[in-house]
Design an enzyme around this catalytic site. Structure first.
Site, PDB file in Angstrom:
ATOM      1  CG  ASP A 172      31.835  38.027  44.132  1.00  0.00           C
ATOM      2  OD1 ASP A 172      32.266  39.199  44.260  1.00  0.00           O
ATOM      3  OD2 ASP A 172      31.742  37.235  45.090  1.00  0.00           O
ATOM      4  CG  ASP A 201      36.993  30.389  45.264  1.00  0.00           C
ATOM      5  OD1 ASP A 201      38.102  30.889  44.997  1.00  0.00           O
ATOM      6  OD2 ASP A 201      36.596  30.176  46.422  1.00  0.00           O
ATOM      7  CB  VAL A 202      39.649  34.121  41.765  1.00  0.00           C
ATOM      8  CG1 VAL A 202      38.661  35.122  41.198  1.00  0.00           C
ATOM      9  CG2 VAL A 202      40.027  34.449  43.199  1.00  0.00           C
ATOM     10  CE1 TYR A 251      43.862  42.149  52.076  1.00  0.00           C
ATOM     11  CE2 TYR A 251      45.056  44.097  52.836  1.00  0.00           C
ATOM     12  CZ  TYR A 251      44.072  43.518  52.051  1.00  0.00           C
ATOM     13  OH  TYR A 251      43.299  44.304  51.224  1.00  0.00           O
ATOM     14  CE  LYS A 282      44.767  42.718  48.572  1.00  0.00           C
ATOM     15  NZ  LYS A 282      43.888  42.599  47.377  1.00  0.00           N
ATOM     16  CB  THR A 301      33.997  47.764  51.149  1.00  0.00           C
ATOM     17  OG1 THR A 301      35.094  47.142  51.834  1.00  0.00           O
ATOM     18  CG2 THR A 301      34.521  48.739  50.113  1.00  0.00           C
ATOM     19  CB  THR A 308      36.793  48.527  56.109  1.00  0.00           C
ATOM     20  OG1 THR A 308      35.906  49.105  55.140  1.00  0.00           O
ATOM     21  CG2 THR A 308      38.119  48.221  55.455  1.00  0.00           C
TER      22      THR A 308
END
Ligand SMILES: NC(=O)c1ccc[n+]([C@@H]2O[C@H](COP(=O)([O-])OP(=O)(O)OC[C@H]3O[C@@H](n4cnc5c(N)ncnc54)[C@H](O)[C@@H]3O)[C@@H](O)[C@H]2O)c1
Length: 245
Positions: A38, A59-60, A151, A155, A185, A188
């Site tokens: 993470d 960081d990805v 977003y 996705k 989570t 949200t």
């Protein structure tokens, strides 16, 4: 628990919080050896410490650092049988207000992030007997919603990326997506902290509640173990009856 992941080594991104953290908890209880990653280093190390797993701050979108960490994680675990890409970000804004920076960042984290992880993990997944890739997409990949151009695009790209991976990497590696609806989570919090918004979101779905991280974790377990041995290139909505797919 039933040890569905006994002997399996799995890398989970976004594991400091929310779905990634609860997927890690369920997978650990099912016998997996885990590497957790993470960008929140303190958070992921805390989760990893609780589970006896290896935790990495990264960081990805940082392809170079990620490559080194995935290799180190695989060497520590003695290989990789699976990855779960749960790291993600959400910025809701009407298109007129969506900045180019926000668009770039969502595509970079939500779509290119999983690409970076799978690329780095591929040599190890390819060496495994039967490997799995699970990408956490969203109902936003399946249906249009106001204020989600960036977003949803990130996705939808992720689910199609996953389908094409299934073609290219089968038969030894399976790749599937999960499309969660509204799950309670940090992402949200703005919604479920407001009783009126929560009631409206629950009313919109057949099962009349918001989702919990455990709902998604159980789907991730199914897709990461032999129970789903003949399932690849698809997406499972975990949305209480919202997207109707
Ligand atoms: N919560 C929902 O209702 C919902 C619905 C559909 C899909 N999703 C998706 O589920 C996934 C998990 O989200 P969540 O709800 O658990 O949110 P969350 O905010 O609780 O967890 C996301 C985690 O990803 C990490 N992260 C973010 N960007 C990163 C980066 N660039 N590199 C490494 N780590 C990064 C964060 O630090 C955090 O720990 C995300 O991909 C999200 O888009 C969430």
């Amino acid at each position: 628990m039933s040890d569905k992941l006994a002997g399996r080594t799995i890398l989970i991104t976004g594991a400091a919080s929310g779905m990634g953290r609860d997927i890690a908890r369920l997978f650990a209880s099912e016998g997996a050896a885990l590497a957790l990653l993470d960008r929140n280093e303190a958070g992921v190390r805390a989760v990893a410490g609780d589970l006896g797993a290896a935790g990495y701050g990264c960081d990805v979108t940082d392809r170079t650092a990620l490559g080194e960490i995935v290799t180190a994680a695989a060497e520590t675990l003695g290989g990789l049988d699976g990855v779960v890409n749960a790291a993600g970000i959400l910025d809701i804004a009407p298109f007129a207000d969506l900045t180019a920076e926000s668009w770039d960042r969502m595509l970079s984290v939500n779509t290119t992030g999983p690409f970076n992880v799978v690329k780095a993990a591929l040599p190890f997944l390819s060496a495994a007997e039967a490997a799995t890739i699970v990408n956490i997409a969203s109902v936003s990949a399946l249906m249009p919603m106001a204020g989600t151009t960036g977003y949803s695009a990130s996705k939808a790209a992720l689910t199609m990326f996953t389908k094409c991976l299934a073609f290219d990497l089968g038969p030894k590696i399976r790749a599937n997506s999960i499309c969660p609806g509204v799950i309670r989570t940090e992402m949200t919090r703005y919604l479920w902290e407001n009783a009126e918004h929560t009631a409206r979101a629950a009313e919109r779905v057949a099962l009349k509640r918001l989702g919990e991280t455990e709902d998604v974790a159980r789907a991730a377990l199914f897709l990461s173990c032999a129970d789903s041995a003949f399932t690849t290139g698809t997406e499972i909505p975990v949305d209480g009856g919202f997207s109707w797919r």
